[in-house]
Design a protein around this motif. Structure first.
Motif, PDB file in Angstrom:
ATOM      1  N   GLN A   9       0.828  -1.202   0.000  1.00 36.90           N
ATOM      2  CA  GLN A   9       0.000   0.000   0.000  1.00 36.90           C
ATOM      3  C   GLN A   9       0.867   1.259   0.000  1.00 36.90           C
ATOM      4  O   GLN A   9       0.580   2.226  -0.714  1.00 36.90           O
ATOM      5  CB  GLN A   9      -0.924   0.018   1.213  1.00 36.90           C
ATOM      6  N   ARG A  10       1.918   1.243   0.787  1.00 36.51           N
ATOM      7  CA  ARG A  10       2.816   2.405   0.824  1.00 36.51           C
ATOM      8  C   ARG A  10       3.411   2.664  -0.554  1.00 36.51           C
ATOM      9  O   ARG A  10       3.470   3.813  -1.018  1.00 36.51           O
ATOM     10  CB  ARG A  10       3.930   2.173   1.847  1.00 36.51           C
ATOM     11  N   HIS A  11       3.825   1.604  -1.248  1.00 39.40           N
ATOM     12  CA  HIS A  11       4.413   1.752  -2.582  1.00 39.40           C
ATOM     13  C   HIS A  11       3.382   2.293  -3.571  1.00 39.40           C
ATOM     14  O   HIS A  11       3.689   3.191  -4.377  1.00 39.40           O
ATOM     15  CB  HIS A  11       4.952   0.400  -3.059  1.00 39.40           C
ATOM     16  N   THR A  12       2.167   1.770  -3.506  1.00 41.50           N
ATOM     17  CA  THR A  12       1.111   2.220  -4.415  1.00 41.50           C
ATOM     18  C   THR A  12       0.798   3.696  -4.216  1.00 41.50           C
ATOM     19  O   THR A  12       0.669   4.463  -5.183  1.00 41.50           O
ATOM     20  CB  THR A  12      -0.167   1.389  -4.201  1.00 41.50           C
ATOM     21  N   THR A  14       2.736   5.965  -2.909  1.00 44.36           N
ATOM     22  CA  THR A  14       3.888   6.765  -3.328  1.00 44.36           C
ATOM     23  C   THR A  14       3.852   7.008  -4.829  1.00 44.36           C
ATOM     24  O   THR A  14       4.136   8.117  -5.310  1.00 44.36           O
ATOM     25  CB  THR A  14       5.197   6.063  -2.942  1.00 44.36           C
ATOM     26  N   GLN A  15       3.476   5.986  -5.589  1.00 52.71           N
ATOM     27  CA  GLN A  15       3.349   6.143  -7.036  1.00 52.71           C
ATOM     28  C   GLN A  15       2.223   7.113  -7.389  1.00 52.71           C
ATOM     29  O   GLN A  15       2.380   7.968  -8.270  1.00 52.71           O
ATOM     30  CB  GLN A  15       3.092   4.783  -7.691  1.00 52.71           C
ATOM     31  N   ARG A  16       1.096   6.988  -6.710  1.00 49.02           N
ATOM     32  CA  ARG A  16      -0.037   7.873  -7.003  1.00 49.02           C
ATOM     33  C   ARG A  16       0.292   9.326  -6.664  1.00 49.02           C
ATOM     34  O   ARG A  16      -0.199  10.248  -7.316  1.00 49.02           O
ATOM     35  CB  ARG A  16      -1.269   7.423  -6.214  1.00 49.02           C
ATOM     36  N   ARG A  17       1.098   9.520  -5.653  1.00 49.71           N
ATOM     37  CA  ARG A  17       1.466  10.880  -5.259  1.00 49.71           C
ATOM     38  C   ARG A  17       2.209  11.599  -6.378  1.00 49.71           C
ATOM     39  O   ARG A  17       2.192  12.828  -6.462  1.00 49.71           O
ATOM     40  CB  ARG A  17       2.322  10.836  -3.990  1.00 49.71           C
ATOM     41  N   ASN A  18       2.856  10.830  -7.236  1.00 48.86           N
ATOM     42  CA  ASN A  18       3.598  11.416  -8.350  1.00 48.86           C
ATOM     43  C   ASN A  18       2.757  11.550  -9.617  1.00 48.86           C
ATOM     44  O   ASN A  18       3.264  12.005 -10.646  1.00 48.86           O
ATOM     45  CB  ASN A  18       4.835  10.565  -8.652  1.00 48.86           C
ATOM     46  N   SER A  19       1.499  11.148  -9.551  1.00 49.79           N
ATOM     47  CA  SER A  19       0.638  11.237 -10.729  1.00 49.79           C
ATOM     48  C   SER A  19       0.225  12.684 -10.978  1.00 49.79           C
ATOM     49  O   SER A  19       0.297  13.544 -10.090  1.00 49.79           O
ATOM     50  CB  SER A  19      -0.606  10.368 -10.541  1.00 49.79           C
ATOM     51  N   TRP A  22      -2.664  13.917  -8.570  1.00 52.93           N
ATOM     52  CA  TRP A  22      -2.250  14.232  -7.205  1.00 52.93           C
ATOM     53  C   TRP A  22      -1.335  15.447  -7.160  1.00 52.93           C
ATOM     54  O   TRP A  22      -1.407  16.247  -6.226  1.00 52.93           O
ATOM     55  CB  TRP A  22      -1.550  13.019  -6.572  1.00 52.93           C
ATOM     56  N   ARG A  23      -0.457  15.583  -8.147  1.00 55.20           N
ATOM     57  CA  ARG A  23       0.479  16.716  -8.129  1.00 55.20           C
ATOM     58  C   ARG A  23      -0.243  18.038  -8.364  1.00 55.20           C
ATOM     59  O   ARG A  23       0.072  19.048  -7.733  1.00 55.20           O
ATOM     60  CB  ARG A  23       1.577  16.511  -9.178  1.00 55.20           C
TER      61      ARG A  23
END
Length: 372
Positions: A9-12, A14-19, A22-23
């Protein structure tokens, strides 16, 4: 502090935060435009709509605005507290300065002390000492507040009184830190009231009583059984699988355990996070799951959902003075047993059986991380 169910979940996230979504947080910017645009459009056309239509619509938009303020104080859509504070400054919901609400709510996110009345400013419980000192009328009102109807009718008055009393006590102690925020709030409120009265035909009393109080009552729908008293803090926050209208009005804050675990996740992503790990969150909540606010309304319209004294988890515990209990017996037809940590709703029991039949189990330990 964020709590991740597991490394996946943490990895997922983290990836979404860079989308891109989200940005840029474009859904939140769109939301800001919709709320401000809708509120002022309705207000400026109140005569055309008719006050019987305009006032209820303004109350709904003001409640929606309060949900936006909650999103702003958690760092959305910008990382600048100053910019977010400017967006949430307008007194569209009447009662509280944004900065005061922000500080109190962030204190509420001290999860190990969640629901403790001496620490959590948003607790609907009172200490044993406060209960012992309370008179019969106060006890009856505190009990009535923990019914669904009582929360709508009395909840706003309690919130207004508690916040105002706290502000006055701070000044009495010589702490003037919040005074500028209150002064700015009242100046802006006065300007808004004058504009509504002269340009829109909405009298000051109508704005306060017809918009401000009902908006706070609508928000009280979300707060009903949002937290319960429990030994484990992760068992204290509800998962409410509400209908789309309530999810939009409350910006998915009905998935309240998810929000407390991951307060940095923006409103438009909370539902996806929950759905992706639904069984784990139901288990983590200790079965504190409900299928929408209508379920609370059916079960607790005039029945007590939880005892007002913090730490009173025993099913047979009395409220204290027989006179207070008797007074409420007359009011509601009898006291109901509170929700207990070890009990689950029928929905939660079905979810538990589903997990036993092969669905993914929640990890025994999750992962805490500070927000960078």
């Amino acid at each position: 502090m964020s709590f991740y169910l597991d490394d996946a979940q943490r990895h997922t996230l983290t990836q979404r935060r860079n989308s891109f979504t989200w940005r840029t947080e474009w859904p939140t910017w769109l939301l800001i435009g919709a709320i401000y645009g809708g509120w002022f459009f309705i207000a400026s056309h109140a005569r055309g709509f008719g006050l019987s239509i305009a006032i209820p619509l303004l109350a709904v938009f003001s409640a929606w605005y309060m949900s936006l303020q909650h999103e702003l104080l958690h760092g959305h859509p910008t990382r600048s507290p100053f910019v977010n504070g400017l967006i949430g400054f307008a007194p569209l919901a009447v009662w509280f300065p944004y900065r005061v609400y922000r500080d109190l709510h962030l204190q509420h996110h001290d999860d190990p002390h969640l629901t403790h009345p001496e620490v959590d400013p948003e607790s609907y419980f009172v200490s044993r000492e406060a209960w012992r000192q309370a008179g019969v009328l106060t006890r009856v009102l505190l009990i009535a507040r923990n019914t669904f109807v009582g929360r709508l009718l009395l909840g706003p008055a309690f919130s207004i009184a508690a916040t105002s009393t706290q502000a006055l006590r701070k000044v009495a102690r010589g702490d003037w830190a919040d005074v500028p925020a209150w002064v700015a709030h009242f100046v802006a409120l006065a300007g808004l009231v004058v504009w509504l009265d002269r340009q829109c035909g909405i009298a000051p009393w109508m704005f306060v009583a017809g918009v401000g109080y009902p908006a706070l009552a609508l928000s009280s729908v979300r707060s009903f059984q949002e937290h319960r008293d429990a030994d484990l803090h992760e068992h204290r926050s509800v998962i409410n699988e509400a209908a789309w209208f309530w999810r939009l009005l409350f910006l998915n804050n009905n998935y309240h355990l998810v929000h407390h675990d991951l307060p940095h996740v923006p409103w438009f992503a909370l539902r996806k996070v929950y759905v992706a790990s639904r069984v784990q969150y139901v288990q983590r909540s200790g079965g504190f799951l409900v299928k929408g606010y209508s379920e609370w309304a059916r079960q607790y319209a005039f029945a007590v959902a939880m005892r007002p004294v913090h730490g009173d988890l025993s099913r047979g515990a009395r409220f204290g003075r027989p006179a207070a209990a008797a007074a409420f017996d007359t009011f509601s037809g009898g006291l109901q047993a509170p929700l207990r940590v070890t009990s689950t709703t029928p929905v939660a029991r079905r979810e538990a059986r589903g997990s036993a039949n092969g669905e993914r189990d929640a990890p025994r330990h999750g992962r805490y991380e500070s927000r960078s």
